[in-house]
Design a protein around this motif. Structure first.
Motif: not given
Ligand code: UTP
Ligand code: MG
Length: 483
Positions: A221-223, A465-467, A402-410
């Motif tokens: 993906i372009p991101q 996920s680190t870029p 229902v857990a709250v999860t986050v995709l973190d892109l730092p």
């Protein structure tokens, strides 16, 4: 080996334990009275169970006749019937011959392996019963009055070392209050894809990550990268990672419902669960990138239709993972049967990806184990969590389920200099300050504080996920976030 001779020799052991092989190695064929051989003579073959009665009658005659002549007689049957064993021993005693029992102590796994490679294997359930029985019999022999009880250890193939895939999932919550999983979306693996994947997985385990997720896209993906960058089929790649002997939970983030029919995704996740001893999870979403669908000839229906499909798919997958094989008909899902083996070794955590407030979060509230949000902005997050909780109340679901999860892109750097060097390398045409704010650019210590704030907002898992993740050393550098 020096056993009395002449003698009665009674073999004891499950199918495949090596009784006939042992007998053939030590005695002449004529000295061995084998129930299988006799089935082959009076029946259609050694496995003709209809001929058992006749074969055993013959076996008794042969044993009686030979022992009566004081000739060495080896009895090759399972040897599990105490009345028969004592009958043969009495015949030996009457002839003045010693009685010997030979127990084939072949490990269960080796018996199963040999059995499986036979032309006509004994059914697994029958073999399991024999293996149980052979352990009981081993204890019965001492009181029966045998002159010699010889226990023969397995010969032949060395034991196959078990791959450490069945380690239980550990709970690895960091002291910040969140569990941190490594999310891998780019694969700069050069010429050695398997080596790279292995090293990343081993580093993630060593660094204390609770799990590892792979992005599920058909084109990069372009991101994240360029369209010609490699992006592997995630279930295949997760299978390879599963063989590396880590404690990581493994899954996708997120599998679009549009890629595979739900049964195929259910099968992949169940297989991964079986291969990992229950450490599989499934992130699933409605899909968003039209281009990859067109390129691979996949339909890309409208957003409402894809959300319908998301809802339908989760229901269908849960039906296929549930015990039993009965038909399933409920909420628009009709399956004539739900025969799906292997079953997951533990419940597969279903994370519903996306933050759409009207439907996606409602689907998560109703059918998910978690909702995975792609924002780590506190204000947005607080609002989404409120919406999720309202949906839970509407559908009568306990929000703690229902857990709250986050995709973190730092952007994560070693120190302030390293942070800003990375920002400069990654920002493209975006202004540095904007990019740094969007990626929460900072050191490990600063990200720990941020994760603690996410935990306070109700987030329990962070997919990190680190870029600029390039290799295992980048994964190890994140270890401070997992403890
Ligand atoms: P056997 O045919 O000797 O087993 O070996 P068994 O105990 O008599 O089994 P049943 O009760 O008649 O069914 C089973 C398989 O295992 C191999 C043999 O070649 C055969 O294919 N084997 C046996 C080995 O590979 N190594 C051994 O040490 C013994
Ligand atoms: Mg045999």
């Amino acid at each position: 080996m020096s056993l009395p001779d002449p003698a009665l020799v009674v073999l004891v052991g499950a199918s495949g334990s090596g009784k006939s092989t042992w007998a053939a190695a030590h005695y002449r064929a004529e000295e061995v009275a084998s129930s299988d051989t006799l089935r082959g003579i009076v029946g259609s073959g050694p496995h003709d169970l209809d001929a058992s009665t006749d074969a055993f009658a013959l076996l008794e005659s042969i044993v009686t006749a030979r022992l009566g002549r004081r000739l060495t007689t080896v009895v090759d049957t399972l040897g599990f019937d105490p009345a028969r064993r004592l009958g043969w021993l009495a015949l030996a005693r009457a002839a003045g011959l010693p009685g010997v029992v030979v127990v084939l102590e072949t490990p269960d796994a080796e018996c199963r392996r040999r059995n499986a490679s036979r032309d006509r294997p004994v059914p697994a359930s029958v073999l399991a019963g024999q293996l149980r029985r052979s352990r009981e019999v081993a204890g019965e022999l001492d009181g029966e009055g045998w002159d010699v009880v010889l226990r023969v250890a397995a010969e032949g193939a060395p034991p196959v070392p078990a791959v450490e895939t069945a380690r239980a999932a550990e709970h690895r919550t960091a002291s910040t209050g969140v569990e941190v999983l490594l999310h891998v979306s780019r694969f700069p693996w050069g010429e050695e894809p398997m080596t790279w994947l292995r090293d990343i997985a081993l580093a993630a385990d060593e660094a204390g990550f609770a799990g590892l997720s792979l992005m599920d896209h058909l084109i990069q993906i372009p991101q994240v990268g360029r369209v010609w960058d490699p992006i592997p089929e995630p279930w295949v790649a997760l299978g390879a990672i599963a063989a590396q002997g880590t404690s990581l939970r493994l899954g996708t983030l997120c599998t679009p419902v549009t890629f595979r029919p739900p049964g195929i995704t259910a099968k992949a996740a169940a297989t991964l669960s079986a291969l990992t001893g229950g450490r599989a999870f499934l992130g699933i979403g409605a899909g968003w990138w039209e281009r990859e669908h067109a390129a691979f000839g996949l339909p890309f229906p409208s957003a409402p239709e894809r959300l319908d499909e998301l809802e339908y798919s989760i229901r269908a997958m849960r039906a296929l993972w549930a015990p039993g094989t009965k038909a399933y008909a409920s909420d628009g899902v009709f399956l004539p049967e739900t025969t799906c083996y292997p079953r997951p070794s533990a419940p597969v955590q279903v994370l519903v990806g996306g933050g759409g407030e009207l439907r996606t979060l409602r689907i998560a509230a109703e059918l998910g184990d978690a909702c995975n949000l792609t924002t780590s902005d506190p204000a947005v997050l607080r609002h989404k969590v409120e919406v999720l909780r309202r949906h839970c109340a509407d559908v009568g679901r306990d929000p703690s389920e229902v857990a709250v999860t986050v995709l973190d892109l730092p952007v994560v750097g070693r120190d302030r200099d390293d942070v800003w060097r990375r920002v400069e390398a990654l920002r493209g045409r975006t202004a540095a300050a904007t990019f740094a704010a969007r990626t929460h650019a900072g050191t490990v210590a600063e990200h720990r504080d941020r994760h603690a704030r996410l935990a306070a907002l109700g987030v329990s898992q962070v997919f990190l996920s680190t870029p600029d993740l390039a290799g295992p050393e980048d994964v190890l550098a994140l270890a401070g976030l997992t403890t």
